[in-house]
Enzyme design. Structure first.
Site, short mmCIF file in Angstrom:
data_model
loop_
_atom_site.label_atom_id
_atom_site.label_comp_id
_atom_site.label_asym_id
_atom_site.label_seq_id
_atom_site.Cartn_x
_atom_site.Cartn_y
_atom_site.Cartn_z
N GLY A 100 40.01 29.41 39.71
CA GLY A 100 39.93 30.37 38.62
C GLY A 100 41.21 31.11 38.32
O GLY A 100 42.31 30.64 38.61
N CYS A 101 41.04 32.28 37.69
CA CYS A 101 42.17 33.08 37.20
C CYS A 101 42.91 33.77 38.33
O CYS A 101 42.93 34.99 38.40
CB CYS A 101 41.68 34.16 36.25
SG CYS A 101 41.19 33.57 34.67
N VAL A 102 43.50 33.04 39.20
CA VAL A 102 44.36 33.69 40.20
C VAL A 102 45.64 32.89 40.35
O VAL A 102 45.64 31.71 40.11
CB VAL A 102 43.70 33.82 41.59
CG1 VAL A 102 42.69 34.93 41.60
CG2 VAL A 102 43.11 32.53 42.03
N ASP B 406 48.10 37.48 36.28
CA ASP B 406 48.39 36.66 37.46
C ASP B 406 49.70 35.92 37.32
O ASP B 406 50.49 35.84 38.26
CB ASP B 406 47.25 35.66 37.67
CG ASP B 406 46.07 36.30 38.35
OD1 ASP B 406 46.28 36.93 39.40
OD2 ASP B 406 44.95 36.18 37.83
#
Lengths: 102, 457, 206
Positions: A100-102, B406
């Site tokens: 995911g969004c990391v 991020d």
């Protein structure tokens, strides 16, 4: 990257390709890339916790457990690991990249 | 195509072709045949600018799709294919598209805005994603996230229990920070005015923005709730190109909002989440929502503008610059509220150049962030953004998108920018002045009044 | 009306007819946008055809000024010759009016088109994205403008001019020259979408 007699390989995101061969030396070497000259006791506590959690659950621990189990505040975690718990701490702990969004 | 064609027994090429036809019908055939190949789009693309090979040229990427269009939709393409460079759809062609459409384009759309003709270049490129999604050729790291969303309701497969525990833990922190024991983070409360959707990243790794949002809601005395089942604002279907999955993910969220009976859905600062839920969602589902949806940024601006929360900009003395997420600003049309907010909540606001709808992509968009195989390219293409940040001289970068945040964290590390990345919500929370009267600390109120700055009055 | 005029007139009908047909077909859409609008479609279209095309605003222009100027000359040449053709249909002799202005307008056009063609041939990136149709379109355009110029100078006669013009007309809707109409449609369509979403607001300079 060469650590001792072992050749450590990383994916293009800098996460370990074979999380199994992780060691304290590897952690310190990755930490250096993260701008952490010398891992402090707190760093180790968090990293070791992540490692243990991952070995048991095959998952990165949520930041809540990271904080409550190690008695650190969220804001402290970001101070310790400037790229955050996922790309910072989990990477040092030798985990594969979380989804995911990391 | 072949005479033995039977439903349910289609080859990959046939399936991809069907997806292609429906994608063309959705976007409009005009975008697939307007290109004059002037070749001027290169310098608008952050990927080409940082790695100028022909393969990264926007027109080259789009041409891989337009070739196929010409083969099936134009007279010369059908009868004199080599003359117009038309290309039949084959297995090999599909195979070669994977890198082009997933690895060399973040679908940021900047090329389309600067195109000589002005057609939607990046949506043409996305057609490739739609075809590949249809035949299961989405890079596995991206597909895993889509699967998570469909099977667990959130992209990081966070169990419901974990969400509840995290919220409770955050609530305790928030009570300490606001020095107020009545603060609560409502979960699954029916009949509230607002359903707040968050990025699961806020639960798992970066809870400060959720904490800040809860603090702001409390201070503004808002009637709100989050859902413990479907709270995910994001939609990886937009990235993978799988419109069916995207529709399913949208449906589960809108159904949850109906179930809870809220009046409005407020989307946390997430660029592609905003774009997919606000704009693409109704079209994936085929009809307009019966509940309105808007970005948290509008709501925060309303609070500040109407004086529902009080702000002291001197609490943000450092220079702040603003990153414009492509899916929020270019594709979403939200560029004003974050600027109005930042000008109000900090002492020194500095725009990047270029900014607004003209911004450069951070490099992490289009699902790039979750595809490790293109990690080095992602960082390289972000060097442009890094330079912009450095030139702004800011200490804090406001990133109204969790996905961009991020990538910006990575850029900060790799290019040694020495900045902090924060969401707008966090910055506002930081500048918020708590109503001391509420806590009946009468003795302090005089001192507070002289200290507080309330620009809205 | 002479035979030549009738041929050119027929060609003109073919171009208008086929391009309109193509334009209408290319705008066929499954469904219109059902999301709730934030801005207005017409604002977006107005923006797309004005501010968004200003040299100061558009990077494809200000980062490629030479190519852009060449392109402008080329298109002035084309429009001039199209106008000349329209006049020709009315009366072939009238089309030879303003020979001096014609030369001033058309000669840079021919030159620019030729330079652009050479650039397309010698640049690796341009070759990689070009197909035969792209070269053909350039060549056809050069011939078209040149024909008008030479017609002024009495180098080519009535018949040759009519032949060249109608030959071009036949090819126009088949290859990339159809951008003559698709340019407006694509820009309006995309601009309109961005207006609908509130990205393009009019009048406003970012």
């Amino acid at each position: 990257m060469q650590i001792g007699d072992k050749e450590i390989q990383f994916d293009k995101d800098g996460f370990m390709k074979e999380p199994g061969i992780w060691s304290a030396d590897v952690a310190q070497a990755i930490a250096l890339e993260e701008g952490i000259e010398k891992m402090s006791e707190k760093h180790w506590a968090v990293v070791n916790y992540i490692r243990k959690y991952w070995e048991e659950n095959d998952l990165a621990p949520p930041v809540r457990l990271l904080c409550t189990e190690n008695k650190v505040s969220v804001r402290e975690v970001y101070k310790l690991f400037t790229s955050g718990p996922a790309r910072g701490a989990c990477r040092i702990a030798g985990l594969p990249k979380p989804d995911g969004c990391v | 195509m072949t005479q033995t064609e039977r439903p349910g027994n289609q080859t990959d090429v046939q399936k991809a072709m069907k997806a292609f036809v429906s994608a063309v019908r959705k976007l409009g055939p005009v975008h697939y045949q307007s290109c004059v190949k002037c070749g001027l789009c290169g310098e608008t693309c952050h990927i080409y600018l940082t790695d100028p090979t022909i393969l990264n040229l926007p027109v080259y990427k789009a041409e891989q799709i337009m070739k196929i269009f010409r083969r099936y939709y134009t007279f010369l393409g059908r009868f004199l294919a080599p003359w117009v460079g038309a290309q039949s759809l084959t297995k090999d062609v599909l195979e070669s598209l994977v890198e082009t459409v997933y690895g060399r384009c973040t679908a940021c759309g900047r090329c389309g805005l600067h195109c000589s003709i002005g057609f939607d270049v990046s949506s043409v490129i996305r057609t490739g994603r739609t075809m590949l999604a249809e035949i299961g050729k989405v890079p596995s790291s991206l597909q895993a996230v889509v699967n998570n969303q469909i099977t667990t309701g959130n992209q990081m497969a966070i169990p419901r229990r974990e969400l509840l525990d995290t919220v409770e833990w955050l609530c305790q922190d928030l009570r300490l920070e606001m020095n107020n024991d009545s603060v609560i983070i409502p979960v699954d409360e029916p009949g509230r005015r607002i359903l707040y959707l968050i990025n699961p990243r806020e639960v798992k790794f970066f809870p400060l923005s959720l904490l800040a949002a809860a603090g702001i809601f409390h201070a503004a005395q808002e009637s709100w709730t989050i859902s413990s089942r479907f709270y995910d604002v994001t939609n990886y279907g937009l990235y993978s190109g799988d419109d069916t999955a995207a529709a399913a993910i949208t449906r589960q969220v809108i159904d949850e909002a109906r179930h809870l009976g809220v009046e409005e859905i407020v989307l946390s600062e997430c660029g592609y989440g905003f774009r997919s839920f606000r704009w693409e969602g109704p079209n994936w589902l085929g009809r307009a929502y019966d509940i309105s949806a808007r970005s948290m940024l509008y709501l925060i601006w309303d609070y500040i503008d109407t004086g529902k929360i009080r702000i002291d900009p001197s609490r943000n003395p450092e220079r702040i610059t603003l990153h414009d997420p492509c899916n929020l600003v270019r594709w979403g049309g939200v560029s004003e509220p974050q600027r109005k907010i930042l000008k109000r909540v900090c002492m020194d606001f500095q725009e990047m150049m270029p900014h607004g709808a003209d911004n450069y992509c951070c490099g992490g968009g289009g699902g790039m962030l979750s595809m490790s195989e293109y990690g080095d390219r992602r960082i390289l293409s972000g060097s442009l953004k890094a330079e912009q940040i450095r030139a702004s001289g800011a200490r804090i970068v406001a990133a109204p998108c969790h996905n961009c945040a991020d990538q910006l964290l990575e850029l900060n590390k790799k290019f040694k920018l020495g900045v902090e990345i924060q969401s707008v919500t966090e910055i506002v929370y930081n500048a918020m002045v708590l109503e001391m009267a509420e806590q009946s600390e009468i003795s302090n109120s005089d001192a507070d009044d002289s200290f507080n700055v309330t620009p809205s009055v | 009306m002479t035979v030549q005029q009738i041929i050119v007139l027929t060609a003109a009908f073919w171009v208008t007819g086929s391009l309109s047909f193509l334009g209408i077909r290319s705008m066929r859409r499954q469904k219109s946008d059902v999301s709730t609008p934030e801005g207005r479609i017409w604002d977006g279209i107005a923006y797309a055809f004005t501010y968004s095309m200003l040299p100061g605003h558009k990077e494809t222009v200000n980062r490629h000024l030479v190519k852009f100027i060449l392109g402008v000359f080329l298109h002035i040449g084309v429009f001039w010759t199209i106008a000349k053709t329209a006049v020709y249909i009315v009366n072939p002799a009238y089309a030879r009016w303003f020979p001096v202005i014609s030369g001033c307008v058309v000669f840079p056009g021919i030159l620019s088109a030729s330079v652009l063609l050479v650039m397309r041939i010698i640049t690796r990136a341009m070759r990689a994205i070009s197909c035969l149709d792209d070269y053909a379109a350039s060549i056809v355009t050069i011939i078209f403008i040149a024909a008008g110029f030479l017609y002024d100078l009495h180098v080519v006669n009535n018949t040759v001019f009519a032949g060249i013009v109608s030959g071009l007309a036949v090819y126009m809707p088949l290859g990339k020259l159809k951008h003559a109409v698709l340019f407006f449609l694509a820009r309006a369509d995309f601009g309109g979408r961005l207006g609908y979403r509130g990205t393009y607001r009019f009048p406003q300079i970012h």
